[in-house]
Design an enzyme around this catalytic site. Structure first.
Site, short mmCIF file in Angstrom:
data_model
loop_
_atom_site.label_atom_id
_atom_site.label_comp_id
_atom_site.label_asym_id
_atom_site.label_seq_id
_atom_site.Cartn_x
_atom_site.Cartn_y
_atom_site.Cartn_z
N ASP A 1 0.87 -1.16 0.00
CA ASP A 1 0.00 0.00 0.00
C ASP A 1 0.92 1.22 0.00
OD1 ASP A 1 -2.33 1.62 0.39
OD2 ASP A 1 -1.79 1.77 2.50
N LEU A 2 0.41 2.37 -0.31
CA LEU A 2 1.26 3.58 -0.35
C LEU A 2 1.00 4.52 0.82
CD1 LEU A 2 3.17 5.61 -1.74
CD2 LEU A 2 1.26 6.30 -3.17
N ASP A 3 -0.20 5.11 0.83
CA ASP A 3 -0.52 6.13 1.84
C ASP A 3 -0.52 5.52 3.23
OD1 ASP A 3 -1.10 8.25 -0.10
OD2 ASP A 3 -2.84 7.04 -0.64
N THR B 1 1.37 10.36 3.53
CA THR B 1 0.34 11.08 2.77
C THR B 1 -1.07 10.85 3.29
OG1 THR B 1 0.75 9.30 1.23
CG2 THR B 1 1.41 11.50 0.53
N LYS C 1 -9.47 5.41 5.31
CA LYS C 1 -8.14 4.93 4.92
C LYS C 1 -8.23 3.73 3.99
CE LYS C 1 -5.46 6.64 8.81
NZ LYS C 1 -4.68 6.28 10.00
N SER D 1 -2.00 0.34 -4.38
CA SER D 1 -2.64 1.47 -3.72
C SER D 1 -3.95 1.81 -4.41
CB SER D 1 -1.71 2.69 -3.79
OG SER D 1 -2.40 3.86 -3.39
N ALA D 2 -4.92 2.27 -3.62
CA ALA D 2 -6.19 2.73 -4.18
C ALA D 2 -6.05 4.11 -4.82
CB ALA D 2 -7.24 2.79 -3.08
N LYS E 1 -10.80 -1.56 -2.16
CA LYS E 1 -10.62 -2.20 -0.86
C LYS E 1 -11.86 -1.92 -0.02
CE LYS E 1 -5.70 -1.11 -1.24
NZ LYS E 1 -4.53 -0.35 -0.73
N GLU F 1 -0.02 -3.11 4.73
CA GLU F 1 -1.14 -2.17 4.80
C GLU F 1 -1.24 -1.46 6.15
OE1 GLU F 1 -3.73 -0.69 3.67
OE2 GLU F 1 -3.97 -1.46 1.63
N ASP F 2 -1.75 -0.25 6.14
CA ASP F 2 -2.01 0.47 7.40
C ASP F 2 -3.50 0.63 7.68
OD1 ASP F 2 -2.41 2.32 5.25
OD2 ASP F 2 -2.41 3.93 6.75
C1 BG6 Z 1 -5.76 5.41 -0.54
C2 BG6 Z 1 -5.91 6.34 0.66
O1 BG6 Z 1 -4.46 4.97 -0.60
O2 BG6 Z 1 -6.10 6.10 -1.73
C3 BG6 Z 1 -7.31 6.95 0.69
O3 BG6 Z 1 -5.69 5.61 1.86
C4 BG6 Z 1 -7.60 7.62 -0.65
O4 BG6 Z 1 -7.37 7.88 1.75
C5 BG6 Z 1 -7.42 6.62 -1.78
O5 BG6 Z 1 -8.93 8.11 -0.66
C6 BG6 Z 1 -7.70 7.22 -3.16
O6 BG6 Z 1 -6.72 8.19 -3.43
P1 BG6 Z 1 -6.79 9.23 -4.63
O7 BG6 Z 1 -5.41 9.86 -4.59
O8 BG6 Z 1 -7.02 8.46 -5.87
O9 BG6 Z 1 -7.88 10.17 -4.31
MG MG Z 2 -2.87 3.21 3.42
#
Ligand code: BG6
Ligand code: MG
Length: 219
Positions: free
Chosen positions: A8-10, A16, A44, A115-116, A146, A170-171
């Protein structure tokens, strides 16, 4: 042995998730909705559109916007967010992440992003780690976000590794659920209260070493 680690990224690679929170808070406050960290925990890992639905429902405003107004709100949040990540640089990497990527590469373990976020590719470029990644799963190409397993399965498929040979990191609760649903081994970053008592968890990414992952895999 595991053959791939899907990140996962954020909130795992960099902080972020805090910027997402601040951007949502700003958007919500313009709509008369006061967000707090407890609500944010539900956002999240969740896609932009699903996050907005959760916020509007929380504020009792889920029926107040047309489809195009809804899309405009999502775009507005993204503008706030994108503005806040322009200065992200390699020094924003969480502790231990650069070393872990290096170790995984040395041991020929595949690395992918699950990542989403549609800003994921931009961020790993800014963080200076793009070259470590064998694949970036595209969140706009998966049907379900997710906690559904789609993005993790897409990442595994892109690198050609069977899900049962993958570790997912993942967090977010939604992300851990997605990893489990994909039939992969989850490793959490955070607290057992949020992520569950039944999985391996580190409180800081500094503890995420190749040896630690090997240990978790063998247990
Ligand atoms: C996830 C974050 O990685 O990405 C969420 O944890 C975020 O908070 C989601 O809504 C979508 O991100 P983005 O940048 O496409 O709006
Ligand atoms: Mg995350």
């Amino acid at each position: 042995m595991f053959q791939a680690v899907l990140f996962d990224l954020d909130g795992v690679i960099t902080e972020t998730s805090e910027y997402h929170y601040q951007a949502w808070k700003m958007l919500a406050s313009g709509l008369g909705i006061k967000l707090n960290r407890a609500v944010n925990e539900q956002l999240k890992g969740v896609s932009r559109e699903d996050s907005l639905k959760i916020i509007l429902r929380y504020g009792g405003r889920e029926n107040d916007f047309s489809e195009s107004e809804f899309q405009a709100l999502a775009a507005k949040k993204n503008n706030y967010y994108v503005e806040s990540i322009q200065n992200v640089s390699p020094k924003d990497l969480f502790p231990g992440i650069a070393a872990l990527l290096e170790e995984l590469q040395t041991h020929q373990i595949k690395i992918a992003l699950a990542s989403a976020s549609k800003n994921g590719s931009f961020l790993i470029e800014r963080l200076g780690i793009k070259d470590y990644f064998d694949a970036i799963a595209d969140p706009s190409q998966v049907e379900h976000g997710k906690p559904a397993p789609d993005i993790f399965l897409a990442a595994a498929s892109k690198i050609g590794v069977s899900p049962d040979k993958c570790i997912g990191v993942e967090d977010a609760a939604a992300g851990i659920a997605a990893i489990k649903a994909a039939g992969m081994l989850p490793v959490g970053v955070g607290s057992p209260n949020v992520l569950g008592e039944d999985i391996a968890i580190v409180t800081t990414t500094a503890a995420l070493t190749f040896n630690y992952l090997k240990k978790v895999w063998s247990e």
